[in-house]
Scaffold this motif. Structure first.
Motif, PDB file in Angstrom:
ATOM      1  N   ASN A 147       0.808  -1.213   0.000  1.00  0.00           N
ATOM      2  CA  ASN A 147       0.000   0.000   0.000  1.00  0.00           C
ATOM      3  C   ASN A 147       0.844   1.267   0.000  1.00  0.00           C
ATOM      4  O   ASN A 147       0.404   2.297  -0.515  1.00  0.00           O
ATOM      5  CB  ASN A 147      -0.965  -0.014   1.188  1.00  0.00           C
ATOM      6  CG  ASN A 147      -2.242  -0.761   0.877  1.00  0.00           C
ATOM      7  OD1 ASN A 147      -3.229  -0.175   0.441  1.00  0.00           O
ATOM      8  ND2 ASN A 147      -2.221  -2.071   1.065  1.00  0.00           N
ATOM      9  N   GLN A 160       1.542   1.530  -3.658  1.00  0.00           N
ATOM     10  CA  GLN A 160       0.337   1.989  -4.354  1.00  0.00           C
ATOM     11  C   GLN A 160       0.083   3.465  -4.080  1.00  0.00           C
ATOM     12  O   GLN A 160      -0.381   4.207  -4.959  1.00  0.00           O
ATOM     13  CB  GLN A 160      -0.864   1.148  -3.921  1.00  0.00           C
ATOM     14  CG  GLN A 160      -0.797  -0.279  -4.434  1.00  0.00           C
ATOM     15  CD  GLN A 160      -1.974  -1.132  -4.004  1.00  0.00           C
ATOM     16  OE1 GLN A 160      -2.487  -1.951  -4.754  1.00  0.00           O
ATOM     17  NE2 GLN A 160      -2.413  -0.973  -2.775  1.00  0.00           N
ATOM     18  N   TRP A 192      -0.313   6.478  -6.836  1.00  0.00           N
ATOM     19  CA  TRP A 192      -1.463   7.377  -6.823  1.00  0.00           C
ATOM     20  C   TRP A 192      -1.021   8.829  -6.661  1.00  0.00           C
ATOM     21  O   TRP A 192      -1.578   9.725  -7.308  1.00  0.00           O
ATOM     22  CB  TRP A 192      -2.431   6.993  -5.714  1.00  0.00           C
ATOM     23  CG  TRP A 192      -3.605   7.920  -5.660  1.00  0.00           C
ATOM     24  CD1 TRP A 192      -3.738   9.042  -4.896  1.00  0.00           C
ATOM     25  CD2 TRP A 192      -4.787   7.846  -6.461  1.00  0.00           C
ATOM     26  NE1 TRP A 192      -4.943   9.659  -5.148  1.00  0.00           N
ATOM     27  CE2 TRP A 192      -5.604   8.940  -6.107  1.00  0.00           C
ATOM     28  CE3 TRP A 192      -5.243   6.942  -7.421  1.00  0.00           C
ATOM     29  CZ2 TRP A 192      -6.841   9.155  -6.685  1.00  0.00           C
ATOM     30  CZ3 TRP A 192      -6.482   7.165  -7.992  1.00  0.00           C
ATOM     31  CH2 TRP A 192      -7.261   8.253  -7.636  1.00  0.00           C
ATOM     32  N   HIS A 232      -7.851  -0.976  -7.776  1.00  0.00           N
ATOM     33  CA  HIS A 232      -7.886  -1.476  -6.403  1.00  0.00           C
ATOM     34  C   HIS A 232      -9.329  -1.724  -5.989  1.00  0.00           C
ATOM     35  O   HIS A 232     -10.220  -0.946  -6.348  1.00  0.00           O
ATOM     36  CB  HIS A 232      -7.240  -0.431  -5.479  1.00  0.00           C
ATOM     37  CG  HIS A 232      -6.920  -0.930  -4.105  1.00  0.00           C
ATOM     38  ND1 HIS A 232      -7.877  -1.073  -3.118  1.00  0.00           N
ATOM     39  CD2 HIS A 232      -5.747  -1.323  -3.555  1.00  0.00           C
ATOM     40  CE1 HIS A 232      -7.294  -1.531  -2.027  1.00  0.00           C
ATOM     41  NE2 HIS A 232      -6.011  -1.685  -2.256  1.00  0.00           N
ATOM     42  N   GLY A 290     -10.572  -1.083  -3.348  1.00  0.00           N
ATOM     43  CA  GLY A 290     -10.985   0.052  -2.531  1.00  0.00           C
ATOM     44  C   GLY A 290     -11.778   1.085  -3.295  1.00  0.00           C
ATOM     45  O   GLY A 290     -12.406   1.965  -2.687  1.00  0.00           O
ATOM     46  N   TYR A 348     -15.141   1.585  -2.226  1.00  0.00           N
ATOM     47  CA  TYR A 348     -15.326   2.403  -1.032  1.00  0.00           C
ATOM     48  C   TYR A 348     -15.164   3.882  -1.343  1.00  0.00           C
ATOM     49  O   TYR A 348     -15.978   4.709  -0.913  1.00  0.00           O
ATOM     50  CB  TYR A 348     -14.321   1.974   0.038  1.00  0.00           C
ATOM     51  CG  TYR A 348     -14.283   2.882   1.251  1.00  0.00           C
ATOM     52  CD1 TYR A 348     -15.284   2.810   2.225  1.00  0.00           C
ATOM     53  CD2 TYR A 348     -13.251   3.798   1.421  1.00  0.00           C
ATOM     54  CE1 TYR A 348     -15.249   3.633   3.334  1.00  0.00           C
ATOM     55  CE2 TYR A 348     -13.207   4.626   2.524  1.00  0.00           C
ATOM     56  CZ  TYR A 348     -14.207   4.540   3.484  1.00  0.00           C
ATOM     57  OH  TYR A 348     -14.166   5.367   4.584  1.00  0.00           O
ATOM     58  N   TYR A 401      -7.877   7.725  -3.542  1.00  0.00           N
ATOM     59  CA  TYR A 401      -7.034   6.839  -2.739  1.00  0.00           C
ATOM     60  C   TYR A 401      -6.947   7.335  -1.299  1.00  0.00           C
ATOM     61  O   TYR A 401      -6.642   8.498  -1.039  1.00  0.00           O
ATOM     62  CB  TYR A 401      -5.625   6.758  -3.328  1.00  0.00           C
ATOM     63  CG  TYR A 401      -4.706   5.835  -2.555  1.00  0.00           C
ATOM     64  CD1 TYR A 401      -4.746   4.466  -2.754  1.00  0.00           C
ATOM     65  CD2 TYR A 401      -3.811   6.345  -1.611  1.00  0.00           C
ATOM     66  CE1 TYR A 401      -3.918   3.612  -2.042  1.00  0.00           C
ATOM     67  CE2 TYR A 401      -2.978   5.502  -0.900  1.00  0.00           C
ATOM     68  CZ  TYR A 401      -3.035   4.144  -1.120  1.00  0.00           C
ATOM     69  OH  TYR A 401      -2.208   3.312  -0.402  1.00  0.00           O
ATOM     70  N   GLN A 402      -7.248   6.444  -0.359  1.00  0.00           N
ATOM     71  CA  GLN A 402      -7.121   6.731   1.068  1.00  0.00           C
ATOM     72  C   GLN A 402      -6.318   5.606   1.698  1.00  0.00           C
ATOM     73  O   GLN A 402      -6.721   4.436   1.628  1.00  0.00           O
ATOM     74  CB  GLN A 402      -8.500   6.852   1.727  1.00  0.00           C
ATOM     75  CG  GLN A 402      -9.364   7.962   1.154  1.00  0.00           C
ATOM     76  CD  GLN A 402     -10.720   8.037   1.823  1.00  0.00           C
ATOM     77  OE1 GLN A 402     -10.889   7.670   2.988  1.00  0.00           O
ATOM     78  NE2 GLN A 402     -11.718   8.498   1.086  1.00  0.00           N
ATOM     79  N   TYR A 453      -7.818   1.724   2.229  1.00  0.00           N
ATOM     80  CA  TYR A 453      -7.311   0.832   1.198  1.00  0.00           C
ATOM     81  C   TYR A 453      -6.414  -0.245   1.801  1.00  0.00           C
ATOM     82  O   TYR A 453      -6.428  -1.407   1.361  1.00  0.00           O
ATOM     83  CB  TYR A 453      -6.533   1.630   0.143  1.00  0.00           C
ATOM     84  CG  TYR A 453      -7.409   2.218  -0.947  1.00  0.00           C
ATOM     85  CD1 TYR A 453      -8.594   2.880  -0.637  1.00  0.00           C
ATOM     86  CD2 TYR A 453      -7.047   2.120  -2.284  1.00  0.00           C
ATOM     87  CE1 TYR A 453      -9.389   3.422  -1.635  1.00  0.00           C
ATOM     88  CE2 TYR A 453      -7.846   2.654  -3.288  1.00  0.00           C
ATOM     89  CZ  TYR A 453      -9.013   3.303  -2.960  1.00  0.00           C
ATOM     90  OH  TYR A 453      -9.807   3.829  -3.946  1.00  0.00           O
ATOM     91  N   ILE A 472      -8.742  -2.852   3.394  1.00  0.00           N
ATOM     92  CA  ILE A 472      -9.392  -3.686   2.378  1.00  0.00           C
ATOM     93  C   ILE A 472      -8.404  -4.700   1.794  1.00  0.00           C
ATOM     94  O   ILE A 472      -8.744  -5.878   1.605  1.00  0.00           O
ATOM     95  CB  ILE A 472      -9.990  -2.791   1.262  1.00  0.00           C
ATOM     96  CG1 ILE A 472     -11.218  -2.047   1.809  1.00  0.00           C
ATOM     97  CG2 ILE A 472     -10.368  -3.610   0.029  1.00  0.00           C
ATOM     98  CD1 ILE A 472     -11.770  -0.996   0.867  1.00  0.00           C
ATOM     99  N   ASP A 473      -7.177  -4.255   1.527  1.00  0.00           N
ATOM    100  CA  ASP A 473      -6.159  -5.182   1.042  1.00  0.00           C
ATOM    101  C   ASP A 473      -5.875  -6.267   2.073  1.00  0.00           C
ATOM    102  O   ASP A 473      -5.692  -7.443   1.724  1.00  0.00           O
ATOM    103  CB  ASP A 473      -4.869  -4.427   0.724  1.00  0.00           C
ATOM    104  CG  ASP A 473      -4.735  -4.085  -0.749  1.00  0.00           C
ATOM    105  OD1 ASP A 473      -5.288  -4.836  -1.585  1.00  0.00           O
ATOM    106  OD2 ASP A 473      -4.094  -3.080  -1.074  1.00  0.00           O
TER     107      ASP A 473
END
Length: 238
Positions: free
Chosen positions: A105, A108, A112, A126, A128, A131, A135-136, A140, A143-144
Motif C-alpha cells: 500500500n 500503491q 497514486w 484497487h 478500494g 469504497y 485513494y485513502q 485501502y 481492504i487489502d
C-alpha cells in the motif's frame, strides 16, 4: 534453541524468502518501477495499473498451502510437534501477509500520488474503489489486508480438507454440496436468506471486514483438522 523456537525460525526464513525476497523484491517492486516509468514516459489516458495481481492470484494463496506443506516433514524431523508447527505457521503467515500488504500500500500510494500530481498518467486498480474513488491509505490498507486474509486462509482451509479426506472424497463432497445448492436455489428455498442479506445494506468496509473475520475463522478451523495429521496426505496413503 528449543524445538518451538527452531520451528518459528524455520517458518520465518521461508516466509522472508517467499513473501519478502521472491514476491516483494523480484515481482512487486519491479512492477511498481515499470508502471511509474511507463506512466511518466507516455500519456496513457489514465490507464489503470495493478501491482497486487501477482500476490492476489498466485503468491498469497500459494504460500497458504506450500508454507505449511513443505515444512511439515522438516519440522517434525527436527523434533517439532504438529501443534508447534501449526501455531508458528499461523503467526508467521499472518505477520508476513500484514507486512507485505503494508509495503504494497505504500507503493500503491506512491503511484497514486504521482498520478494525482499530474506527473504520471497511470493510476491504481484497487478493490478500494468500491469504497472511495480517491485513494485513502488506511481504508485501502484495511481492504487489502482483509482480502489477503481471505485468500491466505481460504487456500489453507481447502488444502487441509483435501489433506485429510483426499482428492476423491473432497470432490465428491463438493459435488454433493454444489448439486444440493443448485436444487435449493431453483426451488426458491434460498430466496428468503438472499432477500434478508440484500436488505441489510451492508457497507463496503463492513463487507470486507466480515470477509476477513470469516477468513480468520476458516484459518483457525484448520487447527483441529491438522494438529494430528499424518506426514503424508490421505491420497498418498490410499
Amino acid at each position: 534453541m528449543n524445538s518451538a523456537q527452531g520451528t518459528f525460525r524455520l517458518l520465518y526464513e521461508d516466509a522472508a524468502w517467499f513473501m519478502g525476497k521472491l514476491l516483494l523484491l523480484y515481482v512487486t517492486l519491479p512492477l511498481t518501477v515499470a508502471w511509474i516509468l511507463v506512466g511518466i514516459s507516455f500519456d496513457l489516458s489514465e490507464t489503470l495499473s495493478t501491482i497486487a495481481a501477482p500476490a492476489y492470484f498466485f503468491f498469497i494463496p500459494f504460500y497458504g498451502i506450500m508454507g505449511f506443506k513443505s515444512l511439515l516433514p522438516i519440522g517434525v524431523s527436527l523434533g517439532s510437534t504438529r501443534t508447534q508447527i501449526l501455531r508458528s505457521f499461523y503467526g508467521v503467515g499472518l505477520i508476513a501477509v500484514f507486512v507485505y500488504v503494508l509495503i504494497l500500500n505504500v507503493l500503491q500510494g506512491v503511484i497514486w500520488t504521482l498520478y494525482d500530481q499530474g506527473i504520471s498518467s497511470v493510476r491504481i486498480l484497487h478493490p478500494g474503489i468500491l469504497y472511495s474513488s480517491e485513494y485513502q491509505f488506511l481504508p485501502y490498507l484495511w481492504i487489502d489486508l482483509m482480502s489477503s486474509l481471505v485468500l491466505f486462509s481460504g487456500a489453507f482451509f481447502i488444502y487441509s480438507i483435501m489433506y485429510r479426506l483426499g482428492m476423491k472424497w473432497t470432490l465428491i463432497g463438493a459435488m454433493i454440496m454444489g448439486i444440493a445448492g443448485m436444487f435449493l436455489y431453483y426451488s426458491g428455498a434460498l430466496d428468503a436468506p438472499f432477500d434478508w442479506i440484500s436488505n441489510l445494506n451492508v457497507k463496503v468496509m463492513s463487507g470486507f471486514t466480515v470477509a476477513g473475520i470469516i477468513g480468520l475463522i476458516a484459518l483457525f478451523a484448520t487447527y483441529p483438522m491438522m494438529r494430528n495429521a499424518s506426514l503424508q496426505p490421505k491420497a498418498n496413503r490410499e
